[in-house]
Design a protein around this motif. Structure first.
Motif, PDB file in Angstrom:
ATOM      1  N   HIS A   3      -5.770   6.155  -1.850  1.00  0.00           N
ATOM      2  CA  HIS A   3      -6.824   5.759  -0.914  1.00  0.00           C
ATOM      3  C   HIS A   3      -8.056   5.204  -1.612  1.00  0.00           C
ATOM      4  CE1 HIS A   3      -9.596   5.794   2.384  1.00  0.00           C
ATOM      5  NE2 HIS A   3     -10.257   6.851   1.973  1.00  0.00           N
ATOM      6  N   VAL A   4      -8.387   5.718  -2.775  1.00  0.00           N
ATOM      7  CA  VAL A   4      -9.586   5.290  -3.512  1.00  0.00           C
ATOM      8  C   VAL A   4      -9.184   4.920  -4.939  1.00  0.00           C
ATOM      9  CG1 VAL A   4     -11.775   6.079  -4.495  1.00  0.00           C
ATOM     10  CG2 VAL A   4     -11.201   6.646  -2.134  1.00  0.00           C
ATOM     11  N   TRP A   5      -9.793   3.871  -5.470  1.00  0.00           N
ATOM     12  CA  TRP A   5      -9.483   3.448  -6.834  1.00  0.00           C
ATOM     13  C   TRP A   5     -10.690   2.804  -7.485  1.00  0.00           C
ATOM     14  CZ3 TRP A   5      -7.799   0.910  -2.463  1.00  0.00           C
ATOM     15  CH2 TRP A   5      -8.217  -0.409  -2.298  1.00  0.00           C
ATOM     16  N   TYR A   6     -10.592   2.590  -8.766  1.00  0.00           N
ATOM     17  CA  TYR A   6     -11.532   1.748  -9.515  1.00  0.00           C
ATOM     18  C   TYR A   6     -10.744   1.100 -10.649  1.00  0.00           C
ATOM     19  CZ  TYR A   6     -11.869   5.614 -12.907  1.00  0.00           C
ATOM     20  OH  TYR A   6     -11.579   6.594 -13.833  1.00  0.00           O
ATOM     21  N   ASP A   7     -11.327   0.105 -11.281  1.00  0.00           N
ATOM     22  CA  ASP A   7     -10.644  -0.663 -12.335  1.00  0.00           C
ATOM     23  C   ASP A   7      -9.289  -1.205 -11.868  1.00  0.00           C
ATOM     24  OD1 ASP A   7     -12.733  -0.305 -14.068  1.00  0.00           O
ATOM     25  OD2 ASP A   7     -11.787   1.289 -15.240  1.00  0.00           O
ATOM     26  N   ASP A   8      -9.164  -1.460 -10.569  1.00  0.00           N
ATOM     27  CA  ASP A   8      -7.968  -2.085  -9.994  1.00  0.00           C
ATOM     28  C   ASP A   8      -6.692  -1.280 -10.204  1.00  0.00           C
ATOM     29  OD1 ASP A   8      -9.220  -4.256  -8.811  1.00  0.00           O
ATOM     30  OD2 ASP A   8      -9.091  -5.482 -10.621  1.00  0.00           O
ATOM     31  N   MET A   9      -6.834   0.054 -10.393  1.00  0.00           N
ATOM     32  CA  MET A   9      -5.657   0.892 -10.544  1.00  0.00           C
ATOM     33  C   MET A   9      -5.768   2.137  -9.672  1.00  0.00           C
ATOM     34  SD  MET A   9      -4.620   0.708 -14.589  1.00  0.00           S
ATOM     35  CE  MET A   9      -6.301   0.951 -15.182  1.00  0.00           C
ATOM     36  N   LEU A  10      -4.673   2.449  -8.979  1.00  0.00           N
ATOM     37  CA  LEU A  10      -4.582   3.634  -8.150  1.00  0.00           C
ATOM     38  C   LEU A  10      -4.145   4.818  -9.000  1.00  0.00           C
ATOM     39  CD1 LEU A  10      -2.435   2.119  -5.228  1.00  0.00           C
ATOM     40  CD2 LEU A  10      -4.902   1.886  -5.588  1.00  0.00           C
ATOM     41  N   TRP A  11      -3.932   5.950  -8.333  1.00  0.00           N
ATOM     42  CA  TRP A  11      -3.333   7.116  -8.980  1.00  0.00           C
ATOM     43  C   TRP A  11      -2.093   6.693  -9.795  1.00  0.00           C
ATOM     44  CZ3 TRP A  11      -2.679  11.546 -11.149  1.00  0.00           C
ATOM     45  CH2 TRP A  11      -1.398  12.094 -11.272  1.00  0.00           C
ATOM     46  N   ALA A  41      -3.844  -1.831  -7.753  1.00  0.00           N
ATOM     47  CA  ALA A  41      -4.548  -1.791  -6.472  1.00  0.00           C
ATOM     48  C   ALA A  41      -3.975  -2.792  -5.478  1.00  0.00           C
ATOM     49  CB  ALA A  41      -6.040  -2.053  -6.688  1.00  0.00           C
ATOM     50  N   THR A  42      -3.307  -3.816  -5.970  1.00  0.00           N
ATOM     51  CA  THR A  42      -2.688  -4.786  -5.073  1.00  0.00           C
ATOM     52  C   THR A  42      -1.559  -4.152  -4.251  1.00  0.00           C
ATOM     53  OG1 THR A  42      -1.294  -5.503  -6.932  1.00  0.00           O
ATOM     54  CG2 THR A  42      -3.267  -6.815  -6.457  1.00  0.00           C
ATOM     55  N   ASP A  43      -1.090  -2.978  -4.643  1.00  0.00           N
ATOM     56  CA  ASP A  43      -0.068  -2.281  -3.857  1.00  0.00           C
ATOM     57  C   ASP A  43      -0.605  -1.805  -2.511  1.00  0.00           C
ATOM     58  OD1 ASP A  43       1.953  -2.640  -5.660  1.00  0.00           O
ATOM     59  OD2 ASP A  43       1.890  -0.625  -6.524  1.00  0.00           O
ATOM     60  N   THR A  44      -1.925  -1.927  -2.301  1.00  0.00           N
ATOM     61  CA  THR A  44      -2.501  -1.545  -1.009  1.00  0.00           C
ATOM     62  C   THR A  44      -2.498  -2.702  -0.006  1.00  0.00           C
ATOM     63  OG1 THR A  44      -4.791  -2.163  -1.601  1.00  0.00           O
ATOM     64  CG2 THR A  44      -4.047   0.062  -2.205  1.00  0.00           C
ATOM     65  N   ASN A  45      -2.227  -3.906  -0.467  1.00  0.00           N
ATOM     66  CA  ASN A  45      -2.349  -5.086   0.395  1.00  0.00           C
ATOM     67  C   ASN A  45      -1.364  -5.024   1.556  1.00  0.00           C
ATOM     68  OD1 ASN A  45      -4.291  -6.037  -1.333  1.00  0.00           O
ATOM     69  ND2 ASN A  45      -2.952  -7.500  -2.381  1.00  0.00           N
ATOM     70  N   GLY A  46      -1.913  -5.021   2.773  1.00  0.00           N
ATOM     71  CA  GLY A  46      -1.082  -5.021   3.967  1.00  0.00           C
ATOM     72  C   GLY A  46      -0.397  -3.700   4.260  1.00  0.00           C
ATOM     73  N   GLY A  47      -0.729  -2.675   3.526  1.00  0.00           N
ATOM     74  CA  GLY A  47      -0.070  -1.382   3.650  1.00  0.00           C
ATOM     75  C   GLY A  47       0.226  -0.839   2.268  1.00  0.00           C
ATOM     76  N   MET A  48       0.133   0.464   2.100  1.00  0.00           N
ATOM     77  CA  MET A  48       0.266   1.060   0.774  1.00  0.00           C
ATOM     78  C   MET A  48       1.738   1.161   0.377  1.00  0.00           C
ATOM     79  SD  MET A  48      -2.787   3.823   0.578  1.00  0.00           S
ATOM     80  CE  MET A  48      -2.898   3.451  -1.169  1.00  0.00           C
ATOM     81  N   LYS A  49       2.099   0.407  -0.649  1.00  0.00           N
ATOM     82  CA  LYS A  49       3.473   0.426  -1.136  1.00  0.00           C
ATOM     83  C   LYS A  49       3.704   1.598  -2.089  1.00  0.00           C
ATOM     84  CE  LYS A  49       3.921  -3.439   1.079  1.00  0.00           C
ATOM     85  NZ  LYS A  49       2.515  -3.620   1.476  1.00  0.00           N
ATOM     86  N   LYS A  50       2.654   2.079  -2.732  1.00  0.00           N
ATOM     87  CA  LYS A  50       2.738   3.217  -3.641  1.00  0.00           C
ATOM     88  C   LYS A  50       1.568   4.165  -3.364  1.00  0.00           C
ATOM     89  CE  LYS A  50       6.321   2.058  -6.179  1.00  0.00           C
ATOM     90  NZ  LYS A  50       7.550   2.880  -6.230  1.00  0.00           N
ATOM     91  N   ALA A  51       1.787   5.441  -3.635  1.00  0.00           N
ATOM     92  CA  ALA A  51       0.747   6.467  -3.469  1.00  0.00           C
ATOM     93  C   ALA A  51       0.178   6.487  -2.064  1.00  0.00           C
ATOM     94  CB  ALA A  51      -0.359   6.284  -4.515  1.00  0.00           C
ATOM     95  N   VAL A  60       3.407   8.902   8.310  1.00  0.00           N
ATOM     96  CA  VAL A  60       3.077   7.529   8.683  1.00  0.00           C
ATOM     97  C   VAL A  60       3.361   6.618   7.490  1.00  0.00           C
ATOM     98  CG1 VAL A  60       1.312   5.977   9.571  1.00  0.00           C
ATOM     99  CG2 VAL A  60       1.256   8.408  10.194  1.00  0.00           C
ATOM    100  N   ALA A  61       4.220   5.652   7.682  1.00  0.00           N
ATOM    101  CA  ALA A  61       4.616   4.768   6.591  1.00  0.00           C
ATOM    102  C   ALA A  61       3.450   3.914   6.109  1.00  0.00           C
ATOM    103  CB  ALA A  61       5.771   3.869   7.051  1.00  0.00           C
ATOM    104  N   GLU A  62       3.299   3.801   4.799  1.00  0.00           N
ATOM    105  CA  GLU A  62       2.344   2.913   4.133  1.00  0.00           C
ATOM    106  C   GLU A  62       0.894   3.192   4.504  1.00  0.00           C
ATOM    107  OE1 GLU A  62       3.488  -1.171   4.581  1.00  0.00           O
ATOM    108  OE2 GLU A  62       5.319  -0.914   3.401  1.00  0.00           O
ATOM    109  N   ALA A  63       0.584   4.400   4.938  1.00  0.00           N
ATOM    110  CA  ALA A  63      -0.766   4.710   5.420  1.00  0.00           C
ATOM    111  C   ALA A  63      -1.642   5.279   4.307  1.00  0.00           C
ATOM    112  CB  ALA A  63      -0.695   5.699   6.576  1.00  0.00           C
ATOM    113  N   THR A  64      -2.961   5.088   4.465  1.00  0.00           N
ATOM    114  CA  THR A  64      -3.931   5.597   3.500  1.00  0.00           C
ATOM    115  C   THR A  64      -4.280   7.058   3.751  1.00  0.00           C
ATOM    116  OG1 THR A  64      -5.874   4.983   4.808  1.00  0.00           O
ATOM    117  CG2 THR A  64      -4.941   3.304   3.362  1.00  0.00           C
ATOM    118  N   GLY A  65      -3.858   7.594   4.889  1.00  0.00           N
ATOM    119  CA  GLY A  65      -4.114   8.988   5.237  1.00  0.00           C
ATOM    120  C   GLY A  65      -3.445   9.265   6.566  1.00  0.00           C
ATOM    121  N   ALA A  66      -3.465  10.534   6.968  1.00  0.00           N
ATOM    122  CA  ALA A  66      -2.860  10.876   8.257  1.00  0.00           C
ATOM    123  C   ALA A  66      -3.394  12.218   8.727  1.00  0.00           C
ATOM    124  CB  ALA A  66      -1.338  10.922   8.151  1.00  0.00           C
TER     125      ALA A  66
END
Length: 327
Positions: free
Chosen positions: A126-134, A139-149, A313-319
């Motif tokens: 849900h939150v990142w910096y330096d363009d990298m998630l957990w 960070a591009t894995d968040t585009n249009g829905g979270m593909k990872k994490a 919930v698929a590809e969601a940032t939270g639920a």
């Protein structure tokens, strides 16, 4: 967390990177494909340790009501949940529907809401910096829905273990913490000592600040004016303690689990970055610990079996979730 949080400036992003340059990390600890982070600490043995905290058979639900008359507690800028009745008795009276064969009728409704607009879990991405998630996912894995994490791996796993509640408001001599009240590691340790409870490795840490209850007491106009949540502030000692104690989940009754723009370091949501993004600690936010805290004060038992699972919930940032505390 709200969508506005991702609108930090480049300078702020760089400040976060510098601030956390030597901060501990659990990336790779559970493999390159891990998406549940520190929840890996909650093994079957940890579940059974939580079960041993059940000594009275008391059950408390710690989710906030969705669609309450006084308004759901949510970050300014988000829209309250909207529940809409789709089918009711009037539908049959008007002739929109006929009774089912045999005479039975039914009601139906739907809801539109922000997935993080009530008691909920954050996805680790849900939150990142330096363009990298957990775990180093881009960070591009968040585009249009979270593909990872996303939230789905956490939802499929569930979160069960020994929970410990700390009443931080009472520790500070207040019924409810107020805007701008800050908490640090000394407060966590001092509150636990004052309550006579020991925080153990792999405990799910639950903090009662009481702040969100002021929404119902003050009303939304006063509550949201110059909004500034109280809460934990960043320090290397606090992050190191979470890392050393291998805390799998931080659960609070505030919207963000930390004060928003940390006045001590001038960075927004540094603990989301240090604890969730770097250590993989699950964030469970907007709980309601009022009844649980009242009971803990009455009987002196501050540990319990914590059990929760966000919606799948698929590809969601939270639920949304409804936390169970069983004593």
């Amino acid at each position: 967390m709200c969508d506005d949080h991702h609108g930090v400036t480049g300078d702020q992003s760089a400040d976060t990177s510098r601030l956390l340059a030597t901060s501990p990390s659990n990336w790779g600890r559970w493999g390159e494909t891990d998406e549940v982070g520190s929840l890996n600490f909650l093994t079957s043995a940890e579940v059974m340790r939580g079960v041993r905290s059940v000594r009275q058979g008391k059950v408390f639900t710690c989710g906030e009501v969705i669609g309450s008359a006084s308004g759901d507690p949510l970050w300014p800028g988000r829209i309250h949940a909207k529940r809409e009745t789709v089918i009711d008795k009037a539908s049959y009276v008007r002739g929109d529907l006929s009774s089912l064969p045999g005479g039975a009728e039914f009601a139906d409704d739907k809801i539109e809401m922000f997935l993080q607009g009530s008691t909920q879990f954050d996805a680790l991405g849900h939150v990142w910096y330096d363009d990298m998630l957990w775990n180093g996912y881009p960070a591009t894995d968040t585009n249009g829905g979270m593909k990872k994490a996303s939230i789905l791996p956490i939802a499929e796993r569930g979160v069960v273990g020994r929970g410990v509640l700390l009443d931080m408001a009472r520790f500070k001599g207040k019924e409810y913490l107020e805007k701008g009240d800050l908490l640090g590691l000394d407060d966590i340790l001092g509150c636990a000592e004052g309550q006579g409870v020991t925080i153990e490795r792999h405990d799910i840490l639950c903090l009662r600040l009481g702040f969100l209850q002021l929404l119902h007491i003050q009303g939304p106009d006063v509550f949201y004016r110059d909004f500034l949540e109280p809460g934990l502030t960043y320090s290397p000692a606090l992050v190191d303690w979470f890392h050393r104690m291998e805390i799998p989940c931080l659960s609070t009754d505030t919207i963000s689990n930390e004060t928003e723009l940390d006045p001590r370091v001038g960075v927004q949501i540094p603990l989301h970055c240090a604890l969730m993004r770097n250590l993989g600690i699950a964030f469970n936010e907007i709980c309601n610990f009022e009844r649980l805290a009242e009971d803990c004060h009455a009987d002196g038992q501050w540990d319990f079996l914590y059990a929760a699972a966000p919606l799948k919930v698929a590809e969601a940032t939270g639920a949304p979730t409804n936390v169970l505390a069983i004593k």
